[in-house]
Structure formats: structure tokens, C-alpha cells
Enzyme design. Structure first.
Site, PDB file in Angstrom:
ATOM      1  CB  CYS A 119     -14.177   0.599  13.871  1.00 46.89           C
ATOM      2  SG  CYS A 119     -14.495   1.651  12.454  1.00 46.89           S
ATOM      3  CB  CYS A 175      -9.668   7.700  11.063  1.00 44.17           C
ATOM      4  SG  CYS A 175      -9.182   6.034  11.544  1.00 44.17           S
TER       5      CYS A 175
HETATM    6  O1  PYC Z   1     -12.988   5.363  12.661  1.00 47.10           O
HETATM    7  O2  PYC Z   1     -11.561   4.128  13.796  1.00 47.10           O
HETATM    8  C1  PYC Z   1     -12.136   4.441  12.757  1.00 47.10           C
HETATM    9  C2  PYC Z   1     -11.819   3.682  11.519  1.00 47.10           C
HETATM   10  C3  PYC Z   1     -10.892   2.704  11.359  1.00 47.10           C
HETATM   11  C4  PYC Z   1     -10.952   2.295  10.035  1.00 47.10           C
HETATM   12  C5  PYC Z   1     -11.920   3.035   9.414  1.00 47.10           C
HETATM   13  N1  PYC Z   1     -12.438   3.890  10.335  1.00 47.10           N
END
Ligand code: PYC
Length: 316
Positions: free
Chosen positions: A88, A233
Site C-alpha cells: 500500500c 493510490c
Molecule cells: O496507495 O497503494 C495505495 C493504496 C491501495 C489501496 C488504497 N491505497
């Protein structure tokens, strides 16, 4: 009454809840092995910590663990409202500012062990964090998926620490006011992608024109438990730059600025890990802030002690 100490942070709006004390004893195996023990024996703990009434669908948990490799600053297992994550990116940024707040690390590079490999996270003097992610790659380009009630949707299948289906070609407006429509669209796509043989894909990522100054694209990322990522993300941005690299659209060392659906940004670049196999080493930079420190109380007499939601210990 069982007590669980947590420190909350957010990264570009996306929350991370780091468990610093009171977590389950998962043994001393690899982080991948400990994740299996977590899932098989302590899944109700996962649900208790992140789900309502203590949390919400959007909270990502980070269980701080002893690393196997003593050169690592920490080990971590990330989890969410429905299960476990490989890596994550936003969570690793949140973990670093949490470790700094606890006085466990100083600015500099730190190795962090995860179930999918060791990542290197750098805490910069200004508080920003760069995550040198696991090798990432585009598995399939321009994969056509027939989505009931929508039609043919074409996207790329890529690994960035989690599996993503990335779609540029769609007619959705990536604006927060349309979050319900975006969620519905992405969820239908996910079900179709899974049904058509790609069951490992649990994140759907849509791209559109940016609004933030200097950004190259805005995204909407639907996470496994149907919550959307408030941040751009980290693993999704890693998957994106792996696809851009595979298509020759982003050179090693060139900067890609990824904007989230709420307007927060990550900056990303890569070096080749193995050019012949299209694998890249992404580095994703963003900022995170600690915003709460608390003790959760787990009282077995409370009918919602283990959270509102499905947990595997109770499903069998
Ligand atoms: O930042 O890799 C990330 C992530 C995955 C799910 C929520 N954030």
C-alpha cells in the site's frame, strides 16, 4: 477488555490506521506467512480495527510487525474493510510519518518488509515520503472486457504491489460529485474482469484529464471493499507508470504527476528493473500527516465489538 493502541494518519486524504500495540501474535514467519495467519485466525481483529463502529469502509489498517530482515526498520501488513493488501503506497507514507512521530526513525531511507517484498521508503526533511515500490509491470495491454449493461471496456492489466485494471477509454466524468456513478461503473467492470478469468484483479483505476497544476492525469481508484481511494493510490500509480513505460510513453527518470479524485497529488518516476521483461522500479512521492493517537477498547460483551462487516473467522 482488550486494548489496541493506534496512530492515525492520512496521505492525500486517504486514511491509514497503524496498530502499534495490542495486535495479534502472528508468529515469526515471513510477512507473507504472517498475513495468512492473520487472515485465517485473527480476521475478526482486522474487522474490529477498521470497520464501523470504530472505523469506516475507507480506513486502511497497517499492523506494525517485527521484520524478519534485521536491516529493515519495520514490517507491516496492510488490510482494509474486506481483507488484506499486498502493498500500500499511501499506507507506507502514513507508516513512515507515524514511525517518525513515535521517534523510531529520522529523515533518511528505511527498508520496510511487506508480504509482497521489501520496499525502501525515504522520509525527506520537509516531511514528504518517497516509496521505492516493489517491481511493477503491465501484464496485458488493451484487454477487452465485455461488461453487462455497459459494453466493451478496454484497459490494461498491471501489477503495482496489487493487481489493477486501468482504463483510459471511457465516458465517465472524474468529478467527486459523480462518485456514486463512478463507483457503480468501476464495480461492474471489476466483476466482469474477475468473471472473465482475472480473479486476482481487485482494484479498478479510471483516468481522465487533470485539474491540479502540473498534473498529467486525474484518477479514480476503486478499492477491493468498494471504497474509493482519496489519494492517487501509490500501487495504482506504480501500475500506471509501468503501463506508460511498456508503451514507451514515459522515459526512466521522467516525472509523472498523478492527481486523485479529490485533487491531491503524488509524483512518480521509475528506473528499469528488467527492461527485457518490462519490469520497472517505481518511486512514488507524497505527503502524509499524523492526525490522531488513541486506544481502542475491544469488549467481548459488545455485540459489535468485531465490527459491522463480514469477517472470515465467522463465515466458516
Ligand atoms: O496507495 O497503494 C495505495 C493504496 C491501495 C489501496 C488504497 N491505497
Amino acid at each position: 477488555m482488550h486494548k489496541v493502541s493506534v496512530i492515525d494518519s492520512h496521505t492525500g486524504g486517504e486514511p491509514t490506521r497503524t496498530i502499534i500495540n495490542g495486535g495479534p501474535n502472528l508468529g515469526s514467519g515471513s510477512l507473507a506467512e504472517r498475513r495468512v495467519v492473520f487472515e485465517q485466525e485473527f480476521d475478526s481483529f482486522r474487522s474490529a480495527v477498521v470497520n464501523e463502529p470504530r472505523g469506516s469502509d475507507v480506513v486502511v489498517g497497517a499492523l506494525l510487525c517485527e521484520p524478519v530482515d534485521p536491516t529493515c526498520a519495520a514490517g507491516v501488513i496492510f488490510f482494509n474493510n474486506v481483507g488484506y493488501l499486498g502493498m500500500c503506497g499511501h499506507g507506507t507514507m502514513g507508516l513512515l510519518v507515524t514511525l517518525a512521530y513515535m521517534g523510531r526513525i529520522q529523515p533518511g531511507a528505511h527498508k520496510i518488509e511487506t508480504p509482497v517484498g521489501i520496499v525502501t521508503a525515504t522520509l525527506h526533511p520537509n516531511g514528504d515520503v518517497s516509496v521505492g515500490n516493489v517491481p511493477s509491470w503491465c501484464e496485458k495491454q488493451a484487454l477487452g472486457i465485455h461488461v453487462p449493461d455497459i459494453g466493451l471496456v478496454t484497459g490494461d492489466l498491471a501489477w503495482g504491489g496489487n493487481w489493477f485494471f486501468l482504463i483510459e477509454d471511457h465516458d465517465m466524468d472524474l468529478n467527486l460529485v459523480h462518485v456514486d456513478r463512478l463507483t457503480d461503473y468501476a464495480w461492474r467492470v471489476r466483476q466482469a474482469v474477475n468473471a472473465q478469468g482475472y480473479s486476482e484483479v481487485d482494484h479498478i483505476e479510471l483516468f481522465g484529464p487533470p485539474t491540479a497544476a502540473g498534473a498529467h492525469a486525474r484518477n479514480f481508484v476503486l478499492c477491493p471493499g468498494k471504497a474509493y481511494d482519496r489519494s492517487p493510490c501509490g500501487t495504482g500509480t506504480s501500475a500506471k507508470i509501468a503501463c506508460l513505460a511498456a508503451k514507451g510513453k514515459l522515459s526512466p527518470g521522467a516525472e509523472w504527476i498523478q492527481e486523485s479524485i479529490i485533487g491531491s497529488t503524488f509524483s512518480a518516476q521509475y528506473t528499469w528493473f528488467d527492461q527485457s521483461r518490462g519490469k520497472v522500479c517505481p518511486v512514488i512521492t507524497g505527503s502524509a500527516f499524523v492526525n490522531a493517537e488513541s486506544t481502542q477498547l475491544l469488549d467481548e460483551r459488545d455485540p459489535f465489538c468485531w465490527g459491522i462487516g463480514v469477517h472470515k473467522n465467522e463465515c466458516a
